[in-house]
Design a protein around this motif. Structure first.
Motif, PDB file in Angstrom:
ATOM      1  N   LEU A  97      -3.031 -24.864  -9.437  1.00 63.46           N
ATOM      2  CA  LEU A  97      -3.733 -23.774 -10.097  1.00 63.46           C
ATOM      3  C   LEU A  97      -4.529 -22.969  -9.079  1.00 63.46           C
ATOM      4  O   LEU A  97      -5.672 -23.275  -8.797  1.00 63.46           O
ATOM      5  CB  LEU A  97      -4.663 -24.333 -11.179  1.00 63.46           C
ATOM      6  CG  LEU A  97      -5.210 -23.292 -12.139  1.00 63.46           C
ATOM      7  CD1 LEU A  97      -4.094 -22.690 -12.946  1.00 63.46           C
ATOM      8  CD2 LEU A  97      -6.240 -23.909 -13.046  1.00 63.46           C
ATOM      9  N   THR A  98      -3.878 -21.977  -8.477  1.00 62.87           N
ATOM     10  CA  THR A  98      -4.552 -21.058  -7.579  1.00 62.87           C
ATOM     11  C   THR A  98      -4.203 -19.658  -8.052  1.00 62.87           C
ATOM     12  O   THR A  98      -3.054 -19.384  -8.379  1.00 62.87           O
ATOM     13  CB  THR A  98      -4.067 -21.245  -6.136  1.00 62.87           C
ATOM     14  OG1 THR A  98      -4.106 -22.624  -5.832  1.00 62.87           O
ATOM     15  CG2 THR A  98      -4.942 -20.495  -5.160  1.00 62.87           C
ATOM     16  N   GLY A  99      -5.211 -18.773  -8.106  1.00 62.03           N
ATOM     17  CA  GLY A  99      -4.944 -17.419  -8.557  1.00 62.03           C
ATOM     18  C   GLY A  99      -3.879 -16.764  -7.711  1.00 62.03           C
ATOM     19  O   GLY A  99      -2.886 -16.260  -8.193  1.00 62.03           O
ATOM     20  N   LEU A 100      -4.092 -16.752  -6.388  1.00 66.28           N
ATOM     21  CA  LEU A 100      -3.127 -16.156  -5.471  1.00 66.28           C
ATOM     22  C   LEU A 100      -3.300 -16.884  -4.147  1.00 66.28           C
ATOM     23  O   LEU A 100      -4.355 -16.794  -3.534  1.00 66.28           O
ATOM     24  CB  LEU A 100      -3.419 -14.661  -5.300  1.00 66.28           C
ATOM     25  CG  LEU A 100      -2.453 -13.872  -4.439  1.00 66.28           C
ATOM     26  CD1 LEU A 100      -1.117 -13.747  -5.125  1.00 66.28           C
ATOM     27  CD2 LEU A 100      -3.015 -12.503  -4.159  1.00 66.28           C
ATOM     28  N   ALA A 101      -2.281 -17.642  -3.733  1.00 64.14           N
ATOM     29  CA  ALA A 101      -2.413 -18.455  -2.519  1.00 64.14           C
ATOM     30  C   ALA A 101      -2.318 -17.554  -1.288  1.00 64.14           C
ATOM     31  O   ALA A 101      -1.242 -17.271  -0.790  1.00 64.14           O
ATOM     32  CB  ALA A 101      -1.346 -19.529  -2.482  1.00 64.14           C
ATOM     33  N   VAL A 102      -3.470 -17.050  -0.829  1.00 66.79           N
ATOM     34  CA  VAL A 102      -3.502 -16.184   0.347  1.00 66.79           C
ATOM     35  C   VAL A 102      -3.602 -17.082   1.577  1.00 66.79           C
ATOM     36  O   VAL A 102      -4.410 -18.001   1.605  1.00 66.79           O
ATOM     37  CB  VAL A 102      -4.724 -15.249   0.286  1.00 66.79           C
ATOM     38  CG1 VAL A 102      -4.666 -14.216   1.375  1.00 66.79           C
ATOM     39  CG2 VAL A 102      -4.811 -14.595  -1.051  1.00 66.79           C
ATOM     40  N   PRO A 103      -2.800 -16.806   2.624  1.00 65.15           N
ATOM     41  CA  PRO A 103      -2.884 -17.659   3.811  1.00 65.15           C
ATOM     42  C   PRO A 103      -4.251 -17.612   4.490  1.00 65.15           C
ATOM     43  O   PRO A 103      -4.712 -18.617   5.018  1.00 65.15           O
ATOM     44  CB  PRO A 103      -1.780 -17.129   4.732  1.00 65.15           C
ATOM     45  CG  PRO A 103      -1.227 -15.941   4.087  1.00 65.15           C
ATOM     46  CD  PRO A 103      -1.676 -15.877   2.687  1.00 65.15           C
ATOM     47  N   ASP A 104      -4.915 -16.441   4.477  1.00 65.99           N
ATOM     48  CA  ASP A 104      -6.238 -16.347   5.096  1.00 65.99           C
ATOM     49  C   ASP A 104      -7.306 -16.280   4.017  1.00 65.99           C
ATOM     50  O   ASP A 104      -8.148 -15.390   4.007  1.00 65.99           O
ATOM     51  CB  ASP A 104      -6.320 -15.109   5.988  1.00 65.99           C
ATOM     52  CG  ASP A 104      -5.226 -15.097   7.033  1.00 65.99           C
ATOM     53  OD1 ASP A 104      -4.924 -16.174   7.547  1.00 65.99           O
ATOM     54  OD2 ASP A 104      -4.681 -14.030   7.313  1.00 65.99           O
ATOM     55  N   GLY A 105      -7.266 -17.249   3.090  1.00 68.08           N
ATOM     56  CA  GLY A 105      -8.111 -17.157   1.906  1.00 68.08           C
ATOM     57  C   GLY A 105      -9.586 -16.996   2.187  1.00 68.08           C
ATOM     58  O   GLY A 105     -10.256 -16.152   1.591  1.00 68.08           O
ATOM     59  N   ILE A 106     -10.104 -17.779   3.137  1.00 59.42           N
ATOM     60  CA  ILE A 106     -11.550 -17.756   3.352  1.00 59.42           C
ATOM     61  C   ILE A 106     -11.981 -16.426   3.969  1.00 59.42           C
ATOM     62  O   ILE A 106     -13.085 -15.930   3.702  1.00 59.42           O
ATOM     63  CB  ILE A 106     -11.995 -18.978   4.197  1.00 59.42           C
ATOM     64  CG1 ILE A 106     -13.517 -19.069   4.279  1.00 59.42           C
ATOM     65  CG2 ILE A 106     -11.411 -18.956   5.583  1.00 59.42           C
ATOM     66  CD1 ILE A 106     -14.181 -19.299   2.945  1.00 59.42           C
TER      67      ILE A 106
END
Lengths: 209, 324
Positions: free
Chosen positions: B104-113
């Motif tokens: 359950l992740t909204g949008l798995a962005v590689p550079d999330g932080i």
């Protein structure tokens, strides 16, 4: 346990994803192609950058001008996204919007200035001339280069780059430019400290305020 | 990046869910905060409306919705109405890369932080615009305090997160959770206790909560940057304050407490339990510690947190280099 949860989620979300995919296939003749979407986004970002830039120049008070600057930075971040480098786009927002603009705001608050913007008079003729010169200078430098080497410029969208590769490049092949930029920042900071302290005489001992 | 309709639908659903979470969180946390404040100060807290005062927060929000929006004279109209919107909307984006559960992740962005830190800057900007545009000396003072505080506390916060990023070698929140184990002794809090402490102190500073709530110190500045806001303008600031608290709690749970991993069964429940424990901690210290003075606030940051963060990062870098 985890596999069974995965299966449940798949069985729940699978039909939904299938529905959306079939909707996409059904809509595909109407939907714009990816390249057109990219051109549209490019036009939007150019409008944001130019609009923000004009707002920054023409606004009669400083904070409105800064809002224009923030808009322009947002547009540039969008351009980076369009160039397939989200890391640079986020860094653009983090550094320019999150730090630089906030510091400019700090400077506006520390200097005496009224909400109406008493400094916002119409600029003198030489000032407009210098402004135009500064506007044309990048064109004079970059224009011939682009015109002479137009065949060698790759206009394709670059492949998404790994952040790790970017970091290794900055600390190996491009280490000297990278360090030079930090020296520029150091010089700017030293200059600011010098200017800030020039007016003060050292306070004598035992003297209050 | 694949820009198909599926991605758009996913983002849309995620944003709608996040709005729901934000509103529910604000309603619950207002009640919890007032009740906890009551017990800490040995008074009952809200108890008239509904059983144990549970409907109080909903009645308060109804009142805010129905209130007239009052605009003082000579405000900067564009910025005055832009500020609450700018406080509210970027927060929606910030919840996208957070892994609430294993799937359950909204949008798995590689550079999330990096995404979270980048868009968090708009919150400060909205405080500045609000304080400046409302043509009020308290508002302006609150904005001036907000700017120096947030610039200062962002640095140790990033330094603390960087230590974990060095150790994991990834900017993706999901990978940081995956690098930790299911049991408390496998979490990053035991590997990086100093970073956890620095993060905990600077998250209170970054969210403008007491004892670091100088930008809106009630006893000095009435309400600081949002003095002149009423009705929905005030409600948007309020919502985004609680959403920001929730966000830093989720990031803390992800980075230091193992995210969705926990004993017995990994899942979304562990993320929420950990995040709400940190939320309760934030509420708890608000009603326990007195507000610091402004010079003390900046001294804590520049003289203690920043050097500690740098030393911690340096030691982490050496250990990561020596023990690959």
């Amino acid at each position: 346990m985890r596999d069974s949860i995965n299966q449940i989620i798949d069985s729940l979300l699978g039909p939904l994803a299938g529905l959306i995919r079939s909707l996409q296939e059904w809509l595909s003749p109407i939907l714009p192609e990816a390249t057109w979407a990219a051109y549209l986004a490019f036009a939007l970002y150019v409008l944001i950058i130019l609009g923000g830039g004009f707002m920054a120049i023409l606004a009669r008070n400083l904070v409105r001008a800064m809002l224009g600057l923030v808009l322009a930075f947002l547009g540039v971040a969008g351009m980076y996204l369009l160039l397939n480098s989200p890391f640079l786009a986020f860094m653009q927002l983090l550094i320019y919007v999150g730090a630089i603009c906030v510091l400019i705001f700090f400077a506006i608050m520390l200097t005496r200035n009224t909400a109406e913007g008493e400094e916002a008079r119409f600029p003198s003729l030489p000032a407009i001339g210098y402004g135009l010169l500064a506007f044309i200078a990048p064109l004079l430098v970059c224009g011939p280069i682009i015109a002479l080497h137009s065949g060698q410029i790759d206009v394709h969208v670059p492949l998404p780059s790994d952040t790790g590769v970017l970091g290794q490049g900055l600390l190996s092949a491009y280490v000297i430019p990278f360090e030079l930029i930090s020296i520029i920042l150091l010089v700017a900071m030293a200059g600011a400290v010098y200017l800030g302290f020039r007016g003060f005489a050292p306070r004598k001992k035992g003297q209050s305020q | 990046m694949d820009l198909s309709l599926v991605t758009f639908a996913q983002i849309l659903v995620a944003v709608l869910a996040i709005i729901g979470l934000m509103v529910a969180n604000a309603v619950v946390m207002v009640y919890v905060e007032r009740k906890a404040a009551g017990f800490i100060q040995r008074r009952p807290g809200p108890y008239e409306v509904g059983p144990w005062g549970t409907i109080q927060a909903i009645c308060d929000s109804m009142k805010l919705l129905a209130k007239q929006i009052f605009v003082p004279a000579n405000v900067d109209w564009v910025l005055f109405f832009l500020a609450p919107v700018l406080a509210f909307f970027p927060v929606l984006l910030l919840f996208l890369p957070i892994p609430f559960g294993p799937y359950l992740t909204g949008l798995a962005v590689p550079d999330g932080i990096v995404l979270i830190l980048a868009f968090a800057g708009f919150g400060v900007l909205s405080n500045l615009f609000a304080g400046w545009a409302s043509n009020n000396k308290y508002g302006l003072l609150g904005a001036a305090r907000a700017v120096s505080q947030s610039v200062a506390y962002e640095i140790p916060l990033i330094l603390a997160l960087l230590a974990i990023i060095f150790q994991t070698g990834s900017l993706s929140l999901t990978e940081i959770v995956e690098a930790q184990g299911s049991y408390p002794w496998q979490w990053n809090i035991l590997v990086q206790p100093l970073a956890f402490f620095i993060y905990l102190v600077s998250l209170v500073g970054e969210t403008n909560r007491a004892p670091f709530d100088l930008p809106e110190a009630e006893s000095e500045l009435t309400a600081g940057f949002h003095t002149e806001y009423s009705g929905m303008g005030f409600a948007l600031f309020f919502l985004s304050e609680y959403a920001n608290m929730l966000l830093v709690s989720f990031v803390c749970a992800t980075f230091f407490l193992g995210g969705y991993k926990g004993p017995f069964l990994d899942g979304i429940w562990w993320t929420f339990i950990k995040a709400y424990l940190i939320m309760f901690f934030i509420v708890w210290i608000r009603w326990t510690f007195p507000r610091v003075r402004f010079d003390q606030l900046l001294n804590i940051n520049w003289k203690w947190l920043l050097p500690l963060g740098l030393i911690n990062l340096w030691i982490t870098a050496i250990i990561v280099k020596l023990l690959p």
